[in-house]
Design a protein around this motif. Sequence first.
Motif, mmCIF file in Angstrom:
data_model
loop_
_atom_site.group_PDB
_atom_site.id
_atom_site.type_symbol
_atom_site.label_atom_id
_atom_site.label_comp_id
_atom_site.label_asym_id
_atom_site.label_seq_id
_atom_site.Cartn_x
_atom_site.Cartn_y
_atom_site.Cartn_z
ATOM 1 N N GLY A 58 133.277 1.821 41.695
ATOM 2 C CA GLY A 58 134.448 1.812 40.829
ATOM 3 C C GLY A 58 134.885 0.399 40.503
ATOM 4 N N LEU A 59 134.856 -0.487 41.507
ATOM 5 C CA LEU A 59 135.221 -1.882 41.283
ATOM 6 C C LEU A 59 134.251 -2.547 40.318
ATOM 7 N N PHE A 60 132.965 -2.189 40.434
ATOM 8 C CA PHE A 60 131.997 -2.757 39.491
ATOM 9 C C PHE A 60 132.347 -2.415 38.058
ATOM 10 N N TRP A 61 132.649 -1.138 37.802
ATOM 11 C CA TRP A 61 132.906 -0.733 36.422
ATOM 12 C C TRP A 61 134.218 -1.294 35.893
ATOM 13 N N LEU A 62 135.172 -1.564 36.771
ATOM 14 C CA LEU A 62 136.386 -2.251 36.346
ATOM 15 C C LEU A 62 136.079 -3.704 35.987
ATOM 16 N N LEU A 63 135.208 -4.344 36.777
ATOM 17 C CA LEU A 63 134.781 -5.705 36.450
ATOM 18 C C LEU A 63 134.001 -5.720 35.134
ATOM 19 N N SER A 64 133.152 -4.718 34.950
ATOM 20 C CA SER A 64 132.377 -4.608 33.720
ATOM 21 C C SER A 64 133.294 -4.485 32.507
ATOM 22 N N MET A 65 134.332 -3.699 32.652
ATOM 23 C CA MET A 65 135.290 -3.540 31.560
ATOM 24 C C MET A 65 135.998 -4.859 31.262
ATOM 25 N N THR A 66 136.313 -5.617 32.315
ATOM 26 C CA THR A 66 136.980 -6.907 32.145
ATOM 27 C C THR A 66 136.073 -7.905 31.429
ATOM 28 N N PHE A 67 134.810 -7.979 31.847
ATOM 29 C CA PHE A 67 133.869 -8.884 31.198
ATOM 30 C C PHE A 67 133.652 -8.494 29.737
#
Length: 238
Positions: free
Chosen positions: A109-118
């Motif tokens: 979940g944290l990865f996909w939040l980071l992905s959204m931020t990038f």
Amino acid sequence: MNYNDCKSCTFFKGGIFMKREEQGSFKITNDTMYHLSGFLLMISGAIYMIVQLIHPDGQLENAGTRMWFTVALLSMVMSLFIFIGLVGIYVRQVKESGVLGLLGILLTGLFWLLSMTFAFIEAFVLPLIASSSPEFVSGMMGLFDATPDETNLGVFPFIVGIAGFLYVFGGFAFGFATARARVFPKAPAMTFAFAALFTVFASFVPYPVNRIFAVPMAFALCWLGWAQVFMKPEQKKN
């Protein structure tokens, strides 16, 4: 029986479960949320596949182009949909997936939040500073393509390294926990797990050929979403 004659019944309408209360109004049930998360996973899987096909090269001249903005915007929406969809999968198997499931959903979940931020940075920030800070923008655009660059990008390369760890091990943990929980079919869950693990080999393949490693994950997302929406409850409890 006509649903208008029932004061407290659950109906399947258009892929969504609605519950009719005694007052005559409809209430969204847990199944509604589960189905919504499943649809979002299927949509995100399709977007994931499309993005691999149309993603422009990480060259400075592509920053600010319509295609660059479109892909970044699609990636942002996709990441959000995947996050919501995987949370929906996890909520349905909280007890059965145990500690490993919790660890998996936290990491992935944290990865996909980071992905959204990038993706947000790529869409709305990089084009604005491309002319004033071309070296920085070029370095940022090449981060995920593993393009060698000596530009000082601060903490961003470290974050990308952490994101890779979250994607691989978080995805594998979540997929394995889902398969072990036996709430969903094992096949899509293990496909998700090994699709995440499979991306380790992407670093040994040159860009853009390495984008093919995203195909199994796109397929796994669609498959998990399908199971969430269309599998009957008794089919999920093996």
